[in-house]
Design a protein around this motif. Structure first.
Motif, PDB file in Angstrom:
ATOM      1  N   ARG A  50      -3.007 -10.543   0.242  1.00  0.00           N
ATOM      2  CA  ARG A  50      -3.456 -10.002   1.349  1.00  0.00           C
ATOM      3  C   ARG A  50      -3.963 -10.979   2.544  1.00  0.00           C
ATOM      4  N   PHE A  60      -0.274  -3.384   0.607  1.00  0.00           N
ATOM      5  CA  PHE A  60      -0.874  -3.980   2.057  1.00  0.00           C
ATOM      6  C   PHE A  60       0.376  -4.153   2.962  1.00  0.00           C
ATOM      7  N   VAL A  95      -2.478  -5.092   9.195  1.00  0.00           N
ATOM      8  CA  VAL A  95      -2.441  -6.551   8.515  1.00  0.00           C
ATOM      9  C   VAL A  95      -1.696  -7.188   9.668  1.00  0.00           C
TER      10      VAL A  95
END
Length: 462
Positions: free
Chosen positions: A182, A201, A407
């Motif tokens: 990540r 993620f 993200v």
């Protein structure tokens, strides 16, 4: 011990992911009816070697921990077995975070002596968060920074080459492998080989084949033909099991014979720059993916030696940040409530002096470039008061008041901020220190408090 996950830490026992002294202090605070409001600041005194900046990461996991913090039956039974009071444990059973969290958003660039995060809450609550906050933010920030340095080398010297995390097998545990994937994506990587990280993620996943695939067949050609039969134009062939240039020749022949446009080939050993040039002569226009011992320094050398590559697969050097494997994050009490008002406090230990009080950080710009930060007291009017306030309130009164970005947005933030930092602060070796100025008022209050504490020590023999 009951193993309920591969990593042992679950939602059920996560509150115990803390150092014992935190819980001992909490019990003391409770039994002595000493639970004033307090502000703790998480920061680093010095950046790791050859780091001119740090990419803040890990806030999402830290906030999730705070929001879901709850002592259940399993954790309370364990603490009871280790001597904690029944009354205190009853209090823990009802514990929920009621305070405030201000933090640098993920992807923001951070520098020494700037708070990445500040917590203001009853001291029992704020104290408990120390271990997990340092763990989550410190590790991911370390890896995001390492990844950012690799991406920066490509941005300045390369031609948009891809970066894919290959490090899970060398990470220090499954959780580290997940968080590294990540953090690397935040820092500028394009994907990961870790399928679980892709699921958790939303990080793109990527992978080719291992040498074992080649070795499982009697002939390299047979291994290539079988893989091409399975994956067609999506095939990426590992060509260095026996002889890299010969492997490239076999791959070219297999592709032509089977009328397949190879997606690429991978090189995983040897003099990668020299071999990549030889392979390019055999397979002109076919993407080469370079792995084995890759980091920012290796990528820089690869480009200097005119290596030919469309992407890199860093592994060990990424997930362990080999050249600088730690960041010394600290979580220090900077203010405590006395007689109804928050009073600044600080350490005086040699080499570990802290700046007192809750802070604000102002980031200044000039011609689209970062031009220095000013660290002052929260609520202080800073000189000129122009620029961007770095710290944002994420939790207030125990409730989240700021939606955390996904993200992809964080990754874009990190890229934008890195490009705003002048290159002299981003050099791989001996970067010029970024200007972080302590405001006159904060410096004055630090000096005054230091004198007052030293006087108290002399007068009372403390």
């Amino acid at each position: 011990m009951t193993e309920t996950t591969f990593g042992y830490v679950t939602a059920e026992n996560l509150p115990l992911f803390t150092d014992l002294y935190e819980l001992r202090m909490m019990q003391g605070y409770y039994n002595q009816e000493h639970n004033p409001k307090a502000t703790f600041s998480l920061f680093v005194r010095d950046l790791p070697p050859n780091r001119g900046y740090m990419v803040a990461a890990g806030l999402e996991q830290a906030i999730h921990y705070i929001e879901t913090l709850s002592f259940g039956e399993r954790t309370l039974e364990f603490l009871n077995e280790h001597g904690f009071d029944e009354e205190f444990l009853s209090h823990l059973a009802e514990l929920a975070f009621t305070g405030e969290v201000r933090a640098m958003p993920e992807g923001t660039l951070a520098f020494a002596n700037e708070p990445l995060l500040e917590v203001t809450a009853p001291i029992m609550q704020a104290q408990l968060l120390e271990t997990v906050l340092i763990n989550q933010i410190g590790f991911q920030s370390l890896i995001a920074t390492k990844a950012s340095r690799m991406r920066d080398v490509i941005d300045r010297e390369g031609d948009g080459q891809q970066l894919v995390d290959f490090g899970s097998r060398r990470a220090h545990g499954t959780d580290a492998g997940m968080k590294a994937a990540r953090a690397a994506y935040i820092g500028g990587f394009d994907g990961t080989s870790n399928v679980a990280a892709g699921e958790a993620f939303g990080v793109p996943i990527s992978g080719t084949m291992a040498h074992s695939w080649i070795q499982s067949f009697e002939h390299e050609r047979e291994a290539f033909e079988t893989f091409v039969d399975e994956y067609g134009d999506e095939s990426v062939l590992l060509i260095d099991t026996y002889d890299t240039v010969n492997g490239a020749t076999v791959a070219a022949d297999v592709a032509e014979t089977n009328d397949v446009d190879l997606r690429g080939v991978r090189l995983d050993s040897g003099d990668l720059a020299a071999l990549s040039r030889s392979v390019d002569e055999v397979l002109p226009g076919v993407d080469q993916f370079i792995s084995s011992g890759v980091d920012e320094y290796a990528i820089h050398e690869f480009f200097e030696r005119d290596g030919v590559g469309a992407g890199f697969g860093p592994g060990t050097a990424l997930v362990t940040s080999t050249d600088a494997p730690k960041v010394e994050g600290v979580y220090k009490l900077v203010a405590v409530e006395r007689d109804g008002r928050m009073e600044p406090t600080m350490k005086l230990s040699t080499g570990k002096v802290t700046y007192p009080g809750a802070k604000r950080v102002r980031r200044l710009e000039s011609d689209g470039q970062y031009a220095g930060d000013v660290v002052g007291l929260r609520g202080e009017q800073l000189p000129g008061d122009s620029g961007e306030d770095v710290l944002q309130t994420v939790i207030e009164g125990g409730d989240r008041v700021l939606e955390l970005p996904d993200v992809e947005t964080i990754r874009t933030t990190a890229s934008t901020h890195r490009q705003k930092l002048p290159e002299r602060h981003r050099r791989l070796d001996d970067p010029e220190p970024y200007d972080v100025r302590i405001s006159d008022r904060l410096q004055s209050e630090t000096s005054e408090l230091e004198r007052a504490l030293e006087s108290r020590i002399r007068d009372r023999g403390e």
